[in-house]
Design a protein around this motif. Structure first.
Motif, PDB file in Angstrom:
ATOM      1  N   LEU A 162      16.404 -25.602 -10.613  1.00 29.36           N
ATOM      2  CA  LEU A 162      15.950 -26.413  -9.478  1.00 29.36           C
ATOM      3  C   LEU A 162      14.430 -26.405  -9.373  1.00 29.36           C
ATOM      4  N   LEU A 163      13.821 -25.239  -9.605  1.00 30.37           N
ATOM      5  CA  LEU A 163      12.354 -25.174  -9.617  1.00 30.37           C
ATOM      6  C   LEU A 163      11.787 -26.081 -10.705  1.00 30.37           C
ATOM      7  N   LYS A 164      12.372 -25.978 -11.887  1.00 30.75           N
ATOM      8  CA  LYS A 164      11.895 -26.759 -13.033  1.00 30.75           C
ATOM      9  C   LYS A 164      12.001 -28.261 -12.763  1.00 30.75           C
ATOM     10  N   SER A 165      13.060 -28.660 -12.077  1.00 31.25           N
ATOM     11  CA  SER A 165      13.246 -30.090 -11.792  1.00 31.25           C
ATOM     12  C   SER A 165      12.426 -30.563 -10.601  1.00 31.25           C
ATOM     13  N   GLY A 166      11.776 -29.632  -9.897  1.00 31.41           N
ATOM     14  CA  GLY A 166      10.944 -30.006  -8.761  1.00 31.41           C
ATOM     15  C   GLY A 166      11.689 -30.148  -7.452  1.00 31.41           C
ATOM     16  N   ASP A 167      12.944 -29.758  -7.421  1.00 30.03           N
ATOM     17  CA  ASP A 167      13.759 -29.864  -6.212  1.00 30.03           C
ATOM     18  C   ASP A 167      13.549 -28.616  -5.352  1.00 30.03           C
ATOM     19  N   THR A 168      12.405 -28.570  -4.671  1.00 30.31           N
ATOM     20  CA  THR A 168      12.035 -27.357  -3.943  1.00 30.31           C
ATOM     21  C   THR A 168      12.919 -27.089  -2.727  1.00 30.31           C
ATOM     22  N   ALA A 169      13.440 -28.129  -2.107  1.00 33.73           N
ATOM     23  CA  ALA A 169      14.302 -27.911  -0.936  1.00 33.73           C
ATOM     24  C   ALA A 169      15.590 -27.200  -1.346  1.00 33.73           C
ATOM     25  N   ASP A 170      16.260 -27.704  -2.370  1.00 38.91           N
ATOM     26  CA  ASP A 170      17.488 -27.061  -2.842  1.00 38.91           C
ATOM     27  C   ASP A 170      17.182 -25.703  -3.483  1.00 38.91           C
ATOM     28  N   ALA A 171      16.024 -25.605  -4.134  1.00 38.04           N
ATOM     29  CA  ALA A 171      15.636 -24.332  -4.735  1.00 38.04           C
ATOM     30  C   ALA A 171      15.477 -23.267  -3.648  1.00 38.04           C
ATOM     31  N   LEU A 172      14.853 -23.621  -2.538  1.00 31.89           N
ATOM     32  CA  LEU A 172      14.658 -22.657  -1.455  1.00 31.89           C
ATOM     33  C   LEU A 172      15.993 -22.244  -0.850  1.00 31.89           C
ATOM     34  N   GLU A 173      16.870 -23.210  -0.641  1.00 26.90           N
ATOM     35  CA  GLU A 173      18.203 -22.889  -0.110  1.00 26.90           C
ATOM     36  C   GLU A 173      18.937 -21.943  -1.072  1.00 26.90           C
ATOM     37  N   THR A 174      18.857 -22.227  -2.356  1.00 17.63           N
ATOM     38  CA  THR A 174      19.490 -21.378  -3.371  1.00 17.63           C
ATOM     39  C   THR A 174      18.867 -19.990  -3.381  1.00 17.63           C
ATOM     40  N   ALA A 175      17.559 -19.918  -3.237  1.00 20.02           N
ATOM     41  CA  ALA A 175      16.874 -18.626  -3.231  1.00 20.02           C
ATOM     42  C   ALA A 175      17.358 -17.759  -2.073  1.00 20.02           C
ATOM     43  N   PHE A 176      17.533 -18.339  -0.910  1.00 22.46           N
ATOM     44  CA  PHE A 176      18.027 -17.557   0.225  1.00 22.46           C
ATOM     45  C   PHE A 176      19.474 -17.119   0.017  1.00 22.46           C
ATOM     46  N   ILE A 177      20.274 -17.971  -0.597  1.00 25.29           N
ATOM     47  CA  ILE A 177      21.651 -17.591  -0.937  1.00 25.29           C
ATOM     48  C   ILE A 177      21.636 -16.444  -1.939  1.00 25.29           C
ATOM     49  N   LEU A 178      20.755 -16.539  -2.933  1.00 26.59           N
ATOM     50  CA  LEU A 178      20.630 -15.498  -3.952  1.00 26.59           C
ATOM     51  C   LEU A 178      20.155 -14.184  -3.336  1.00 26.59           C
ATOM     52  N   LEU A 179      19.196 -14.247  -2.448  1.00 23.78           N
ATOM     53  CA  LEU A 179      18.719 -13.037  -1.778  1.00 23.78           C
ATOM     54  C   LEU A 179      19.846 -12.416  -0.949  1.00 23.78           C
ATOM     55  N   GLU A 180      20.593 -13.243  -0.256  1.00 29.54           N
ATOM     56  CA  GLU A 180      21.735 -12.732   0.514  1.00 29.54           C
ATOM     57  C   GLU A 180      22.765 -12.080  -0.418  1.00 29.54           C
ATOM     58  N   HIS A 181      22.962 -12.675  -1.575  1.00 29.70           N
ATOM     59  CA  HIS A 181      23.868 -12.088  -2.562  1.00 29.70           C
ATOM     60  C   HIS A 181      23.417 -10.677  -2.919  1.00 29.70           C
ATOM     61  N   TRP A 182      22.135 -10.515  -3.237  1.00 29.90           N
ATOM     62  CA  TRP A 182      21.617  -9.193  -3.590  1.00 29.90           C
ATOM     63  C   TRP A 182      21.819  -8.203  -2.445  1.00 29.90           C
ATOM     64  N   GLU A 183      21.574  -8.663  -1.235  1.00 29.47           N
ATOM     65  CA  GLU A 183      21.676  -7.767  -0.081  1.00 29.47           C
ATOM     66  C   GLU A 183      23.122  -7.386   0.231  1.00 29.47           C
ATOM     67  N   THR A 184      24.029  -8.341   0.145  1.00 25.39           N
ATOM     68  CA  THR A 184      25.414  -8.073   0.548  1.00 25.39           C
ATOM     69  C   THR A 184      26.289  -7.524  -0.566  1.00 25.39           C
ATOM     70  N   ARG A 185      25.918  -7.754  -1.785  1.00 29.00           N
ATOM     71  CA  ARG A 185      26.716  -7.238  -2.903  1.00 29.00           C
ATOM     72  C   ARG A 185      26.084  -5.985  -3.503  1.00 29.00           C
ATOM     73  N   THR A 186      24.976  -6.153  -4.175  1.00 28.12           N
ATOM     74  CA  THR A 186      24.388  -5.047  -4.926  1.00 28.12           C
ATOM     75  C   THR A 186      23.794  -3.973  -4.015  1.00 28.12           C
ATOM     76  N   LEU A 187      23.014  -4.368  -3.036  1.00 29.11           N
ATOM     77  CA  LEU A 187      22.386  -3.362  -2.177  1.00 29.11           C
ATOM     78  C   LEU A 187      23.382  -2.720  -1.219  1.00 29.11           C
ATOM     79  N   ALA A 188      24.387  -3.456  -0.787  1.00 30.37           N
ATOM     80  CA  ALA A 188      25.453  -2.841   0.023  1.00 30.37           C
ATOM     81  C   ALA A 188      26.232  -1.840  -0.835  1.00 30.37           C
ATOM     82  N   HIS A 189      26.475  -2.183  -2.090  1.00 32.69           N
ATOM     83  CA  HIS A 189      27.129  -1.269  -3.032  1.00 32.69           C
ATOM     84  C   HIS A 189      26.265  -0.024  -3.231  1.00 32.69           C
TER      85      HIS A 189
END
Length: 138
Positions: free
Chosen positions: A33-60
């Motif tokens: 998404l970054l490469k394609s210039g779609d910064t709005a969707d990239a930002l939404e994805t980044a927050f989803i990814l950060l939440e993934h790290w927090e709720t899966r890996t860091l909770a583990h």
């Protein structure tokens, strides 16, 4: 007390690999998404990814530290230095997640954030290898 999945090497490794694979896939989506210039969707994805790290890996990681690592330290004092090192890995991942939150809030979707997500993957890969080597069947 650590749950049974944390004490069995195969199931514990499966937990690690599933979370890491999801993180890799989401990181690739973010990069594309970054490469394609779609910064709005990239930002939404980044927050989803950060939440993934927090709720899966860091909770583990929290569960490991409160249960498994504590049990191992009590049962095998010779593992103390290894437990400290593994906990430090968790601390590094927490620091990266905090940095990512700041970067995303301040700057939005950037390649700088992508580097941090890639660093999280690398630290987690190395951590998992070391944990599975040091703590086979617990």
């Amino acid at each position: 007390m650590a749950g049974p999945a944390l004490r069995k090497a195969d199931s514990h490794a499966s937990i690690h690999e599933a979370a890491l694979q999801e993180a890799r896939e989401l990181t690739n989506v973010y990069a594309n998404l970054l490469k394609s210039g779609d910064t709005a969707d990239a930002l939404e994805t980044a927050f989803i990814l950060l939440e993934h790290w927090e709720t899966r890996t860091l909770a583990h990681a929290d569960a490991e530290e409160k249960g498994l690592y504590k049990e191992i330290a009590e049962q095998s004092p010779e593992q103390h230095d290894h437990i400290v090192a593994l906990t430090r890995d968790h601390d590094l991942m927490r620091l990266l997640a905090q940095e990512l939150n700041s970067i995303l809030e301040r700057d939005g979707a950037t390649y700088h954030a992508l580097q941090r997500f890639q660093a999280l993957i690398l630290v987690d890969e190395l951590h998992n290898q070391e944990e599975e080597r040091i703590l086979p069947e617990h």
